[in-house]
Design an enzyme around this catalytic site. Structure first.
Site, PDB file in Angstrom:
ATOM      1  N   ASP A  25      36.211  -0.714  30.119  1.00 44.33           N
ATOM      2  CA  ASP A  25      36.765  -1.409  31.291  1.00 44.33           C
ATOM      3  C   ASP A  25      37.720  -2.537  30.927  1.00 44.33           C
ATOM      4  OD1 ASP A  25      35.233   0.260  32.896  1.00 44.33           O
ATOM      5  OD2 ASP A  25      33.531  -1.124  32.884  1.00 44.33           O
ATOM      6  N   HIS A  82      38.968   4.721  35.498  1.00 39.61           N
ATOM      7  CA  HIS A  82      40.207   4.014  35.169  1.00 39.61           C
ATOM      8  C   HIS A  82      40.962   3.721  36.470  1.00 39.61           C
ATOM      9  CE1 HIS A  82      40.169   5.762  30.803  1.00 39.61           C
ATOM     10  NE2 HIS A  82      39.072   5.106  31.123  1.00 39.61           N
ATOM     11  N   THR A  94      25.637   6.201  32.884  1.00 42.96           N
ATOM     12  CA  THR A  94      26.254   6.457  34.187  1.00 42.96           C
ATOM     13  C   THR A  94      25.585   7.639  34.894  1.00 42.96           C
ATOM     14  OG1 THR A  94      27.876   7.892  33.136  1.00 42.96           O
ATOM     15  CG2 THR A  94      28.506   5.579  33.402  1.00 42.96           C
ATOM     16  N   ASP A 136      45.110 -13.622  34.212  1.00 38.76           N
ATOM     17  CA  ASP A 136      45.101 -14.365  35.482  1.00 38.76           C
ATOM     18  C   ASP A 136      43.689 -14.798  35.892  1.00 38.76           C
ATOM     19  OD1 ASP A 136      44.931 -11.445  35.652  1.00 38.76           O
ATOM     20  OD2 ASP A 136      44.491 -11.769  37.770  1.00 38.76           O
TER      21      ASP A 136
HETATM   22  P1  GDP Z   1      39.464   0.880  32.192  1.00 40.03           P
HETATM   23  O1  GDP Z   1      38.200   1.646  32.344  1.00 40.03           O
HETATM   24  O2  GDP Z   1      39.641   0.315  30.829  1.00 40.03           O
HETATM   25  O3  GDP Z   1      40.681   1.655  32.639  1.00 40.03           O
HETATM   26  O4  GDP Z   1      39.345  -0.380  33.175  1.00 40.03           O
HETATM   27  P2  GDP Z   1      38.812  -0.340  34.688  1.00 40.03           P
HETATM   28  O5  GDP Z   1      39.889   0.229  35.536  1.00 40.03           O
HETATM   29  O6  GDP Z   1      37.461   0.254  34.777  1.00 40.03           O
HETATM   30  O7  GDP Z   1      38.608  -1.888  34.954  1.00 40.03           O
HETATM   31  C1  GDP Z   1      39.667  -2.786  34.901  1.00 40.03           C
HETATM   32  C2  GDP Z   1      39.795  -3.453  36.298  1.00 40.03           C
HETATM   33  O8  GDP Z   1      40.626  -4.568  36.188  1.00 40.03           O
HETATM   34  C3  GDP Z   1      40.440  -2.565  37.335  1.00 40.03           C
HETATM   35  O9  GDP Z   1      39.918  -2.896  38.590  1.00 40.03           O
HETATM   36  C4  GDP Z   1      41.912  -2.941  37.246  1.00 40.03           C
HETATM   37  O10 GDP Z   1      42.628  -2.730  38.471  1.00 40.03           O
HETATM   38  C5  GDP Z   1      41.820  -4.401  36.964  1.00 40.03           C
HETATM   39  N1  GDP Z   1      42.881  -4.984  36.130  1.00 40.03           N
HETATM   40  C6  GDP Z   1      43.545  -4.445  35.091  1.00 40.03           C
HETATM   41  N2  GDP Z   1      44.378  -5.357  34.530  1.00 40.03           N
HETATM   42  C7  GDP Z   1      44.223  -6.495  35.241  1.00 40.03           C
HETATM   43  C8  GDP Z   1      44.778  -7.814  35.137  1.00 40.03           C
HETATM   44  O11 GDP Z   1      45.565  -8.132  34.256  1.00 40.03           O
HETATM   45  N3  GDP Z   1      44.351  -8.735  36.049  1.00 40.03           N
HETATM   46  C9  GDP Z   1      43.463  -8.438  37.032  1.00 40.03           C
HETATM   47  N4  GDP Z   1      43.111  -9.399  37.883  1.00 40.03           N
HETATM   48  N5  GDP Z   1      42.920  -7.211  37.158  1.00 40.03           N
HETATM   49  C10 GDP Z   1      43.289  -6.267  36.264  1.00 40.03           C
HETATM   50  P1  IMO Z   2      35.716   3.327  30.843  1.00 32.37           P
HETATM   51  O1  IMO Z   2      36.514   4.482  30.277  1.00 32.37           O
HETATM   52  C1  IMO Z   2      32.170   0.820  30.672  1.00 32.37           C
HETATM   53  C2  IMO Z   2      28.463   2.726  29.300  1.00 32.37           C
HETATM   54  C3  IMO Z   2      27.347   2.906  30.320  1.00 32.37           C
HETATM   55  C4  IMO Z   2      26.140   2.811  29.401  1.00 32.37           C
HETATM   56  C5  IMO Z   2      26.622   3.530  28.138  1.00 32.37           C
HETATM   57  C6  IMO Z   2      26.201   4.980  28.042  1.00 32.37           C
HETATM   58  O2  IMO Z   2      35.877   3.153  32.297  1.00 32.37           O
HETATM   59  O3  IMO Z   2      35.963   2.096  30.036  1.00 32.37           O
HETATM   60  P2  IMO Z   2      27.003   7.193  29.283  1.00 32.37           P
HETATM   61  O4  IMO Z   2      27.022   7.557  30.737  1.00 32.37           O
HETATM   62  O5  IMO Z   2      28.337   7.225  28.626  1.00 32.37           O
HETATM   63  O6  IMO Z   2      25.980   7.976  28.513  1.00 32.37           O
HETATM   64  O7  IMO Z   2      26.496   5.653  29.264  1.00 32.37           O
HETATM   65  O8  IMO Z   2      28.032   3.437  28.152  1.00 32.37           O
HETATM   66  N1  IMO Z   2      29.770   3.304  29.708  1.00 32.37           N
HETATM   67  C7  IMO Z   2      30.817   2.578  30.093  1.00 32.37           C
HETATM   68  N2  IMO Z   2      30.951   1.242  30.284  1.00 32.37           N
HETATM   69  N3  IMO Z   2      33.222   1.632  30.832  1.00 32.37           N
HETATM   70  C8  IMO Z   2      33.126   2.963  30.624  1.00 32.37           C
HETATM   71  O9  IMO Z   2      34.187   3.793  30.653  1.00 32.37           O
HETATM   72  C9  IMO Z   2      31.864   3.497  30.276  1.00 32.37           C
HETATM   73  N4  IMO Z   2      31.407   4.744  30.031  1.00 32.37           N
HETATM   74  C10 IMO Z   2      30.123   4.602  29.686  1.00 32.37           C
HETATM   75  O10 IMO Z   2      27.374   1.879  31.284  1.00 32.37           O
HETATM   76  O11 IMO Z   2      25.892   1.475  29.057  1.00 32.37           O
HETATM   77 MG    MG Z   3      36.497   1.667  33.567  1.00 28.15          MG
END
Ligand code: GDP
Ligand code: IMO
Ligand code: MG
Length: 417
Positions: free
Chosen positions: A13, A41, A122, A327
């Site tokens: 994330d 994502h 998950t 930010d």
């Molecule tokens: P990923 O799994 O690595 O793609 O990340 P996620 O999408 O799960 O989580 C990142 C969250 O932060 C999402 O809700 C994005 O829209 C948000 N996000 C990404 N970059 C920024 C940033 O620079 N600032 C803020 N405030 N939010 C961001």
């Molecule tokens: P993105 O791509 C954050 C975490 C789960 C749990 C562990 C194992 O959005 O960054 P799993 O279901 O994979 O067997 O769970 O990994 N986990 C993540 N945490 N972002 C993810 O994906 C994750 N995918 C799995 O919360 O702790």
């Molecule tokens: Mg994510």
């Protein structure tokens, strides 16, 4: 040779989706090569939000996308995702990609519920699907799209899985083998048009001078070998995973971009040395909207951890950082973890053992709070001195330059350094 990989440097994330979308403009192909629909994502463009689980983030820019052999794919989830997406998708799926079956999801949930030390997965069947792949009991995309083989495989595997679920967890399947076959066979027919040898196609594209972007899922410290085992996922989010996951040689990768959140978050259980509690945690969670994209769970939040980041650089060989969520830290009194102390020993890296992690005292460096108006940032020079100090300290301590800075969820809230 022009392969670029986007990797989560922390616990997932970090904003990989946003950074992949940003970079996809200049790419010809975007590839997912590990993980499955445990990934969530998020991409925001002009206030329109896209949440992707399986589809590579390049679909938003209308690029050709590929799902490689190292992914585990739940076709039920993919169908929903494709139906929700309004544009035409130019995609291929590798025949070797393993398929998440209903019994994988039931087992994932049953194991989590039965365990005293649950991982907080998950519950998408990720671990059981990868386990079956290693056990050579898997069903692959090439089987899904072949009616006779699919029937044969389901009939062979289902009775064994159902019996084990009933005997060990008292949770037999609530679907028959026939019902599963009917549902999956229909999905197989629908998806057969996507069949393509991803390894072959990427290799040819790179030979022809095309630009291929590889989008990692999860994060470095969720890696099955090098993460905080057993609180990890079952694939390899570190950069080495791109070669085994996509079926390409490691020397085809030119750039390895580490996505680093300006602080740290984690969903699920497991060690988190710089975790914050109380008001400060609540403030960052709120300002950063730190709730899981896939499961909606509140994310645990903490400070940036340099020993962890130096270790991440060692595992991944980052050539540059893409730093996100700057930010969120506005007006917050900040610290960064600089080293750990275990007994009398000061260490600069993340300990490999959970015993050492538990004993570690963390040393921090404090920073002056900073502030800026995102609307006023057009280039790096527009950031105030305090922001630059924070960023330059990270560069110096990790020996990796920050090249991309994200300061808002929208595609436009991004500058190059
Ligand atoms: P990923 O799994 O690595 O793609 O990340 P996620 O999408 O799960 O989580 C990142 C969250 O932060 C999402 O809700 C994005 O829209 C948000 N996000 C990404 N970059 C920024 C940033 O620079 N600032 C803020 N405030 N939010 C961001
Ligand atoms: P993105 O791509 C954050 C975490 C789960 C749990 C562990 C194992 O959005 O960054 P799993 O279901 O994979 O067997 O769970 O990994 N986990 C993540 N945490 N972002 C993810 O994906 C994750 N995918 C799995 O919360 O702790
Ligand atoms: Mg994510």
């Amino acid at each position: 040779m022009s392969g670029t990989v986007v990797i989560g440097s922390q616990f997932g994330d970090e904003g990989k989706g946003k950074i992949t979308d940003f970079l996809a403009e200049a790419a010809d192909i975007v590839v997912r090569y590990q993980g499955g629909n445990n990934a969530g994502h998020t991409i925001v463009i002009n206030e329109k939000t896209f949440k992707l689980n399986n589809l590579p983030s390049g679909v938003i820019q209308g690029k050709k996308v590929m799902i490689a052999a190292g992914v585990v794919l739940d076709p039920r989830n993919l169908e929903k995702e494709i139906n929700a997406f309004e544009q035409e998708i130019d995609m291929i799926i590798d025949p070797r990609t393993h398929i998440i079956m209903p019994w994988h999801c039931v087992l994932d949930s049953a194991m989590e519920e039965a365990s005293k030390n649950s991982i907080g997965t998950t519950k998408r069947g990720i671990g059981p699907c990868y386990a079956d792949k290693a056990l050579r009991k898997g069903i692959r995309f090439e089987d899904l799209i072949n009616e006779n083989r699919l029937k044969e495989k389901i009939n062979e595997i289902f009775p064994e899985k159902n019996r084990a679920l009933e005997l060990v967890y008292s949770t037999p399947m609530n679907m028959t083998a026939e019902e599963i076959f009917n549902q999956y066979n229909e999905l197989g027919k629908k998806f057969s048009k996507y069949l393509g040898d991803v390894s072959f196609e990427i290799s040819n594209a790179l030979d022809d001078g095309e630009k291929v972007l590889f989008e990692g899922a999860q994060g470095t410290f969720l890696d099955n070998d090098f993460g905080t085992y057993p609180f990890v996922t079952s694939s390899h989010p570190i950069s080495g995973g791109v070669a085994t996951g996509a079926g390409i040689s490691i020397n085809r990768i030119e750039k390895i971009i580490g996505v680093i959140k300006a602080y740290t978050t984690r969903v699920g259980e497991g060690p988190f040395p710089t975790e914050l509690q109380g008001n400060m945690a609540e403030l960052i969670r709120k300002q950063g909207n730190e709730y899981g994209t896939t499961t909606g769970r509140p994310r645990r939040v903490g400070l940036l951890d340099l020993p962890m980041m130096r270790t991440s650089v060692r595992f991944n060989g980052f050539t540059e950082w893409a730093l996100t969520k700057l930010d969120v830290l506005r007006k917050i009194p900040l610290s960064i973890a600089t080293s750990y102390k275990i007994g009398n020993k000061k260490i600069q890296f993340f300990p490999y053992s959970s015993d050492s992690l538990e004993k570690a005292e963390i040393e921090y460096k404090d920073f002056k709070p900073f502030d800026f108006e995102p609307e006023n940032i057009v280039s790096y020079d527009d950031f105030p001195k305090e922001v630059k100090n924070y960023l330059e300290f990270i560069e110096k301590e990790t020996k990796v330059p920050i090249k991309i800075i994200s300061f808002g969820p929208d595609r436009k809230d991004t500058v190059l350094k």
